[in-house]
Structure formats: C-alpha cells, structure tokens
Design a protein around this motif. Structure first.
Motif, PDB file in Angstrom:
ATOM      1  N   GLU A  98       7.777   3.098 -16.752  1.00 22.08           N
ATOM      2  CA  GLU A  98       7.605   3.644 -18.126  1.00 22.08           C
ATOM      3  C   GLU A  98       6.089   4.214 -18.319  1.00 22.08           C
ATOM      4  N   GLN A  99       5.141   3.651 -17.864  1.00 23.42           N
ATOM      5  CA  GLN A  99       3.783   3.937 -17.901  1.00 23.42           C
ATOM      6  C   GLN A  99       2.739   3.961 -16.682  1.00 23.42           C
ATOM      7  N   LEU A 100       2.075   4.649 -16.549  1.00 20.18           N
ATOM      8  CA  LEU A 100       1.099   4.455 -15.465  1.00 20.18           C
ATOM      9  C   LEU A 100       0.353   3.445 -15.813  1.00 20.18           C
ATOM     10  N   ALA A 101      -0.345   2.866 -16.936  1.00 19.05           N
ATOM     11  CA  ALA A 101      -1.020   1.679 -17.346  1.00 19.05           C
ATOM     12  C   ALA A 101      -0.447   0.317 -16.699  1.00 19.05           C
ATOM     13  N   ALA A 102       0.890   0.482 -16.884  1.00 18.69           N
ATOM     14  CA  ALA A 102       1.426  -1.025 -16.467  1.00 18.69           C
ATOM     15  C   ALA A 102       1.608  -1.116 -14.910  1.00 18.69           C
ATOM     16  N   ARG A 103       1.882   0.311 -14.582  1.00 15.03           N
ATOM     17  CA  ARG A 103       2.120   0.218 -12.978  1.00 15.03           C
ATOM     18  C   ARG A 103       0.656  -0.259 -12.323  1.00 15.03           C
ATOM     19  N   TYR A 104      -0.594   0.326 -12.946  1.00 16.30           N
ATOM     20  CA  TYR A 104      -1.787   0.192 -12.391  1.00 16.30           C
ATOM     21  C   TYR A 104      -2.147  -1.403 -12.664  1.00 16.30           C
ATOM     22  N   LEU A 105      -1.726  -1.946 -13.805  1.00 11.21           N
ATOM     23  CA  LEU A 105      -2.063  -3.297 -13.951  1.00 11.21           C
ATOM     24  C   LEU A 105      -1.346  -3.985 -12.977  1.00 11.21           C
ATOM     25  N   ALA A 106      -0.095  -3.944 -12.916  1.00 16.32           N
ATOM     26  CA  ALA A 106       0.917  -4.683 -11.819  1.00 16.32           C
ATOM     27  C   ALA A 106       0.137  -4.505 -10.527  1.00 16.32           C
ATOM     28  N   GLY A 107      -0.486  -3.481 -10.124  1.00 17.31           N
ATOM     29  CA  GLY A 107      -1.082  -3.208  -8.688  1.00 17.31           C
ATOM     30  C   GLY A 107      -2.384  -3.929  -8.532  1.00 17.31           C
ATOM     31  N   GLN A 108      -3.099  -4.133  -9.640  1.00 18.28           N
ATOM     32  CA  GLN A 108      -4.315  -5.010  -9.607  1.00 18.28           C
ATOM     33  C   GLN A 108      -4.044  -6.322  -9.615  1.00 18.28           C
ATOM     34  N   LEU A 136       9.573  -1.215  -5.256  1.00 17.80           N
ATOM     35  CA  LEU A 136       8.435  -0.877  -4.270  1.00 17.80           C
ATOM     36  C   LEU A 136       7.945   0.641  -4.438  1.00 17.80           C
ATOM     37  N   SER A 137       8.827   1.536  -4.616  1.00 18.96           N
ATOM     38  CA  SER A 137       8.502   2.872  -4.870  1.00 18.96           C
ATOM     39  C   SER A 137       7.858   3.190  -6.311  1.00 18.96           C
ATOM     40  N   ALA A 138       8.338   2.340  -7.251  1.00 23.20           N
ATOM     41  CA  ALA A 138       7.858   2.518  -8.810  1.00 23.20           C
ATOM     42  C   ALA A 138       6.482   1.918  -8.717  1.00 23.20           C
ATOM     43  N   ILE A 139       6.128   0.842  -7.985  1.00 31.33           N
ATOM     44  CA  ILE A 139       4.427   0.627  -8.053  1.00 31.33           C
ATOM     45  C   ILE A 139       3.745   1.437  -7.249  1.00 31.33           C
ATOM     46  N   PRO A 144      -1.236   4.958  -3.658  1.00 30.86           N
ATOM     47  CA  PRO A 144      -0.729   4.929  -2.193  1.00 30.86           C
ATOM     48  C   PRO A 144      -1.602   3.816  -1.486  1.00 30.86           C
ATOM     49  N   ASP A 145      -2.812   3.769  -1.792  1.00 32.85           N
ATOM     50  CA  ASP A 145      -3.756   2.663  -1.223  1.00 32.85           C
ATOM     51  C   ASP A 145      -2.835   1.274  -1.031  1.00 32.85           C
ATOM     52  N   LEU A 146      -2.030   0.995  -1.866  1.00 29.52           N
ATOM     53  CA  LEU A 146      -1.547  -0.299  -1.943  1.00 29.52           C
ATOM     54  C   LEU A 146      -0.806  -0.489  -0.509  1.00 29.52           C
ATOM     55  N   LEU A 147      -0.033   0.624   0.275  1.00 27.31           N
ATOM     56  CA  LEU A 147       0.711   0.276   1.334  1.00 27.31           C
ATOM     57  C   LEU A 147      -0.331  -0.177   2.454  1.00 27.31           C
ATOM     58  N   ASP A 148       0.104  -1.073   3.441  1.00 28.48           N
ATOM     59  CA  ASP A 148      -0.535  -1.793   4.392  1.00 28.48           C
ATOM     60  C   ASP A 148       0.372  -1.639   5.447  1.00 28.48           C
ATOM     61  N   SER A 149      -0.089  -2.249   6.771  1.00 30.37           N
ATOM     62  CA  SER A 149       0.599  -2.007   7.846  1.00 30.37           C
ATOM     63  C   SER A 149       1.894  -2.836   7.750  1.00 30.37           C
ATOM     64  N   ALA A 150       1.978  -3.931   7.041  1.00 31.28           N
ATOM     65  CA  ALA A 150       3.096  -4.465   7.006  1.00 31.28           C
ATOM     66  C   ALA A 150       4.205  -3.781   6.316  1.00 31.28           C
ATOM     67  N   GLY A 151       3.757  -3.059   5.264  1.00 31.91           N
ATOM     68  CA  GLY A 151       4.577  -2.294   4.550  1.00 31.91           C
ATOM     69  C   GLY A 151       4.964  -0.854   5.264  1.00 31.91           C
ATOM     70  N   GLN A 152       4.228  -0.509   5.864  1.00 24.41           N
ATOM     71  CA  GLN A 152       4.778   0.585   6.935  1.00 24.41           C
ATOM     72  C   GLN A 152       5.767  -0.005   7.718  1.00 24.41           C
TER      73      GLN A 152
END
Length: 467
Positions: A98-108, A136-139, A144-152
């Motif tokens: 729905e919005q970048l801000a919610a995505r960013y807050l969730a990531g934080q 996972l795609s939405a977040i 892209p910095d969120l992805l780690d080796s486990a996610g890869q």
C-alpha cells in the motif's frame, strides 16, 4: 524533496503532542505534523503519516497497523498455526504494498527475519508458502539490503524444489527481482548460487505462462544492469555473456515468442531482454540466425499501433544493428522503411522517436548504401519532424543529430536535400536549448557544410584551459 531525515518515533511523538497539548483530532494532528516537518526540509517519504490508535485500557501504547500485524505474525509462527499464519502474511503483503512508508517501517522493525521464518515453516504447505513468498517480495521491494545469505539460499532452494509449480516459481522469481534491483552484491551472490540456469529453465518449463516468462525476463534484464551507485563497477557485461553463452539465453527467449504471438506485453518483455543481451558482435548475429530479426520485423509490420511493443522492438533493432553484417540484414528485410513508418505513426511519442532515430543512426553508421535506402525511405525527414515536435527532449535531439551526421558524412550529395528540409535551423535550436547536444549538433552542421565555429580549448601549451 527534503534531505533531512527523522525517525518514525519522532514523527509519532509530535502527532501525539498535537493531540494532547493542542487538542487536535488525529487527522488534523497528522496534517499539522507533516506541514511542520516539510517546512523544515525533512523527507517524510519513509514515514507512516497516520496517528497511532489510543492507548489500551491498561495503558499499553498502541502501534501502527503494520507493526501490530507483525506481532500477530510472530505469534502464529511461535504457535505453528498455519491457518492464522497465512492470514497474517496476506495482511503483511497488502499493508507493505500500500505504501513505501509501511514497508520501510516493517523492515526497520524486523519484518524480514519474521517472514523468512514463515517461509521455512510453510515449506510443506503450498498455499501458505505462496503467501509467504508474496509477503517476502512485498517487504524487499525497494529494500534489497534486507536479503541475507539465508534468504538467498531459501529462494534458490524454493525455485529448485518447486520448478514444476508456475505460481511458486513466479513468486520466487519476483523476490529475486526485488533483491537484485540496484544491488550488485546480491546479483553476484545469486549468480554464484546458480540463479541464471534456474531463470532460463523456468522460461522453458513454463513457456505458456505469461507471468513466469515476464518475471524471468525482468530478472535477466536486471542482471545486465550497473545500477548500484555504491560499487565502482559491476559485472553486468559478464553476466550478459553468461546468460547467452552458458545458458542458451537467446534461443530460449526467441523460442518463447511462439507461445505469445497475441500477447503484446510478453512480446515487449522478450524484445527488451534481447536488446539487453546484445552485448557482443556474435550475439547480434546469433539473434538473426535464430530468426529473431524476422520476428521483430513482422512485429513492427503487424503491431504498428501498439506503442510499448513498437518501442521495445525498435530498441532491440538498435541493439543488434551494432553488428555491421546485421545492419545489412535489417535493411534487406525492409527494416528501415518500417522504422520510419513507426516513427511517423507515433510522432507524438518521444521514446519511439528517440529509439527510431537511434536505430536508423546505427544502420547508417559506416554504411553509405544503407544511407541511400534510409534517405529514399524518408528517414531524414522523419528525424527532422521528430526534432520539430519534441524540441525539449534532449534524447530525441541528440539521436536525430547523430543520424543526420551519419547520413551525410560519407554521402555529401545528401547535404543539400536535408538542408532544404530545414535541418540547419532545427539543429541550431537544439544546440541553443540543450548543452548536452552541443558537440553532436556542431558535428552535424559541419558535415552538412554549414558554417560552424569550433573553439580550440587547449593548444598543448602550458597554462590554464580556456573557459
């Protein structure tokens, strides 16, 4: 947009202060806070601009909707409650999209490891796994910095284990796309992990599924980008070579065309991908040998009304025309006349005018005979019309100037006819309006035989450069 940043907590505190100290209602309090911070030059693009719900009866501070959903998701993971897990994952996807801000807050606030845990927990349940991949795609969209080796590793294994499932394959590839866009390190790591053969195999296996083909094409194009400003240089060219040489990419793409003759969106993606992969002389020739040129020419002739498709076909023709032998093949196939027709048909579209001029420019380069065909087909007039219609579009002006120069540089007899079309005044206008066009405009004027003043900025003598 402001360059200053604040935290979500700071914004929330100001909103709450407006409510308690100034007796504003929540909507008014948020509006006042937004105006206050924007007037100070603060960038609020990543801030959720909504008031938190009032504190609960026990005085516990309430959270924004996305954070409440994450708490519910954590609980369903802890309880291994798959039904509730799926419901909360859908909410995460909807709120993040729905919005970048919610995505960013969730990531934080730790959404990525939570959703990754959900993916692992749901590995045996197709329906919930699909919802987890969507979340996972939405977040990761824009993060892209969120992805780690486990996610890869999870994404690669998911694609391998579910290769026969079109929906899961498409969802997994979409995660890969978000992880790789503007992130060179993720691209390199995923290529090492074997993502390229998985992408081409997906196109082959699901060649009748438009969603999979488009998503896979998109990731292949992302792999050919150098768009991460944090690294001095990337491996885009090497990855393009790997897609073609090691994974038979060109043949896979051209074969895929057969299943989508009536789907312009898929055809546009396929053409755009072929253009990105035309990075070597032999690749351009291979596209012709595999029948790629014939299908592009047929598309231009049959789908002339479809702007996006026309734009991508012109881009692909421009790319493969870097090969001198392919230039002649395009001319012999009637490509030049169709390019002029496309430009004339879509004269109001600056992208098509730019791509058309660029394609003709490449066909004319070092090829006097091709220049004759382009002139007779109205190519010079089409370019000048494009300049006249799009005086503020620097890309159109530059490509048109280069085309005019290429047409006359080895065919001086064309200079007078082109000048009679009004070329000099249009090129002078382009030079005056666009600084980036100055050198190209002067070169075109010089080869047309017009008077041009060239300044000698440096004579080789000691001293400072002339301003």
């Amino acid at each position: 947009m402001g360059s200053k940043r604040i935290t979500q907590e700071t914004f929330d505190d100001v909103v709450q202060e407006n409510i308690t100290e100034f007796d504003m209602d929540p909507e008014e309090a948020v509006k006042e806070a937004v105006q206050q911070f924007e007037s100070q030059g603060v960038d609020l693009s990543t801030i959720v601009k909504a008031a938190r719900k009032p504190n609960s009866e026990n005085g516990q501070e309430q959270k924004h909707d996305i954070l409440q959903t994450l708490d519910s998701l954590r609980k369903s993971i802890a309880d291994s409650a798959l039904i509730e897990l799926g419901e909360h994952l859908v909410c995460v996807s909807e709120q993040c999209r729905e919005q970048l801000a919610a995505r960013y807050l969730a990531g934080q606030k730790g959404a990525y490891p939570v959703v990754l845990s959900a993916c692992k927990l749901a590995s045996g349940d197709r329906s919930v796994l699909l919802k987890a991949l969507h979340a996972l795609s939405a977040i990761m969209d824009g993060q892209p910095d969120l992805l780690d080796s486990a996610g890869q590793e999870l994404l690669l294994q998911t694609l391998k284990k579910n290769a026969d499932d079109a929906a899961l394959t498409q969802a997994g590839i979409r995660c890969i796309r978000h992880a790789c866009l503007k992130h060179e390190q993720n691209r390199q790591e995923l290529v090492k992990g074997g993502i390229l053969p998985l992408l081409t195999a997906a196109i082959v296996q699901h060649g009748d599924c438009a969603g999979v083909v488009r998503e896979a094409c998109s990731v292949l194009r992302v792999m050919t980008l150098d768009d991460d400003i944090r690294v001095p240089f990337g491996h885009a060219h090497d990855r393009a070579k790997m897609i073609v040489s090691e994974n038979n990419g060109l043949k896979v793409l051209i074969e895929a065309v057969k299943a989508f003759t009536d789907d312009s969106s898929v055809l546009s993606d396929l053409c755009a991908t072929l253009a990105r992969l035309s990075v070597r002389n032999e690749f351009c020739q291979e596209i012709v040998d595999l029948g790629g040129l014939n299908f592009m020419v047929a598309l231009l002739a049959d789908c002339i009304d479809q702007q996006e498709l026309v734009k991508q076909v012109l881009s692909a023709i421009w790319a493969i025309a870097g090969n001198d032998d392919v230039k002649d093949a395009i001319i012999n196939a009637g490509g030049a006349d169709l390019i002029v027709l496309a430009m004339s048909h879509h004269l109001a579209n600056p992208q098509i005018c730019e791509q058309g001029c660029a394609a003709l420019c490449m066909l004319a380069l070092r090829k006097p005979e091709n220049c004759k065909v382009i002139m007779e087909g109205g190519g010079a007039l089409a370019a000048l019309q494009a300049m006249k219609v799009h005086p503020k579009e620097v890309a159109v002006q530059k490509q048109a100037c280069m085309l005019i120069r290429n047409l006359v540089s080895r065919n001086r007899d064309f200079s007078q006819p082109i000048l009679e079309m009004g070329a000099e005044s249009l090129i002078l206008e382009a030079r005056a309006v666009h600084q980036d066009c100055d050198d190209l405009a002067k070169a075109a004027l010089r080869d047309l035989g017009c008077k041009v003043e060239f300044r000698e900025l440096w004579t080789g003598q000691r001293g400072s450069l002339a301003p």
